[in-house]
Design a protein around this motif. Structure first.
Motif, mmCIF file in Angstrom:
data_model
loop_
_atom_site.group_PDB
_atom_site.id
_atom_site.type_symbol
_atom_site.label_atom_id
_atom_site.label_comp_id
_atom_site.label_asym_id
_atom_site.label_seq_id
_atom_site.Cartn_x
_atom_site.Cartn_y
_atom_site.Cartn_z
ATOM 1 N N GLY A 1 99.141 89.230 16.581
ATOM 2 C CA GLY A 1 98.045 88.946 17.474
ATOM 3 C C GLY A 1 98.427 87.889 18.479
ATOM 4 O O GLY A 1 99.434 87.194 18.337
ATOM 5 N N GLN A 2 97.603 87.768 19.494
ATOM 6 C CA GLN A 2 97.853 86.746 20.502
ATOM 7 C C GLN A 2 96.548 86.095 20.936
ATOM 8 O O GLN A 2 95.515 86.742 21.019
ATOM 9 N N MET A 62 99.442 97.291 21.728
ATOM 10 C CA MET A 62 99.512 95.825 21.785
ATOM 11 C C MET A 62 98.699 95.236 20.636
ATOM 12 O O MET A 62 97.751 95.846 20.152
ATOM 13 N N PRO A 63 99.054 94.046 20.188
ATOM 14 C CA PRO A 63 98.305 93.423 19.084
ATOM 15 C C PRO A 63 96.917 92.979 19.532
ATOM 16 O O PRO A 63 96.648 92.867 20.732
ATOM 17 N N ILE A 64 96.057 92.718 18.566
ATOM 18 C CA ILE A 64 94.738 92.189 18.868
ATOM 19 C C ILE A 64 94.906 90.955 19.754
ATOM 20 O O ILE A 64 95.798 90.138 19.533
ATOM 21 N N ASN A 91 93.408 99.075 23.285
ATOM 22 C CA ASN A 91 93.733 97.938 22.428
ATOM 23 C C ASN A 91 92.465 97.142 22.132
ATOM 24 O O ASN A 91 91.522 97.145 22.924
ATOM 25 N N GLU A 92 92.480 96.434 21.015
ATOM 26 C CA GLU A 92 91.362 95.545 20.697
ATOM 27 C C GLU A 92 91.574 94.221 21.425
ATOM 28 O O GLU A 92 92.604 93.559 21.273
ATOM 29 N N LYS A 127 92.381 82.640 12.544
ATOM 30 C CA LYS A 127 92.135 82.995 11.144
ATOM 31 C C LYS A 127 92.090 84.510 10.970
ATOM 32 O O LYS A 127 92.654 85.053 10.013
ATOM 33 N N LYS A 128 91.432 85.206 11.904
ATOM 34 C CA LYS A 128 91.360 86.671 11.821
ATOM 35 C C LYS A 128 92.748 87.289 11.961
ATOM 36 O O LYS A 128 93.090 88.213 11.233
#
Length: 168
Positions: A1-2, A62-64, A91-92, A127-128
């Protein structure tokens, strides 16, 4: 994630928010021009996706992503454009603008209490991401830590990783 704060991802600097020019702002288009002039080899670089990643052609997988912008920042439109681009590739992405705030407001918790709200939101995002990816940093129970402890631990781990990479 980013987790991104007021990202600068398009060196063409052609978006409408580049015209934000109020007295007292620490970042204006002229500030960005100064840094771009010292970073770029020539004007052809501005359309190179490695310099302007928003111009990359394929954003699938792509990451969240969590993007936080400041409403009085010349870069605010770039964060919005990235959000739209990531969503167009399914993407989310989570996007929030803190209206009335300027670039770098997150680092000024004494004078700008809104920064604490942003830090809290970003900490929840971290955290997510950690839960999604099953990260374990020093086997700490993140659910028992406050948001400032989480940010400190992540900064420490990033610095530790950079040091290991440099010393190889």
């Amino acid at each position: 994630g980013q987790v991104l704060f007021y990202p600068w991802i398009d060196f063409t600097m052609s978006r409408p928010s580049m015209s934000i020019n109020l007295n007292g702002l620490i970042v204006k288009k002229s500030t960005l021009d100064y840094f771009a002039d010292h970073y770029l080899n020539d004007n052809d670089d501005i359309t190179n996706w490695k310099i302007s990643p928003l111009l990359y052609s394929d954003f699938y997988g792509m990451p969240i992503t969590y993007i936080y912008g400041a409403g009085l920042d010349p870069l605010v439109d770039e964060g919005y454009a990235l959000m739209k681009r990531l969503k167009s590739f399914e993407n989310e992405v989570h996007y929030k603008v803190y209206e009335g705030q300027m670039h770098a407001f997150v680092s000024n918790i004494v004078s700008l209490p809104t920064s604490i709200d942003c830090i809290n939101e970003a900490s929840e995002a971290i955290k997510k991401i950690i839960n999604i990816n099953n990260f374990v940093f020093f086997k700490l129970p993140f659910k028992d830590l406050n948001n400032f402890q989480i940010i400190f631990i992540l900064k420490f781990n990033i610095l530790y990783l950079i040091k290991k990479i440099i010393n190889k």
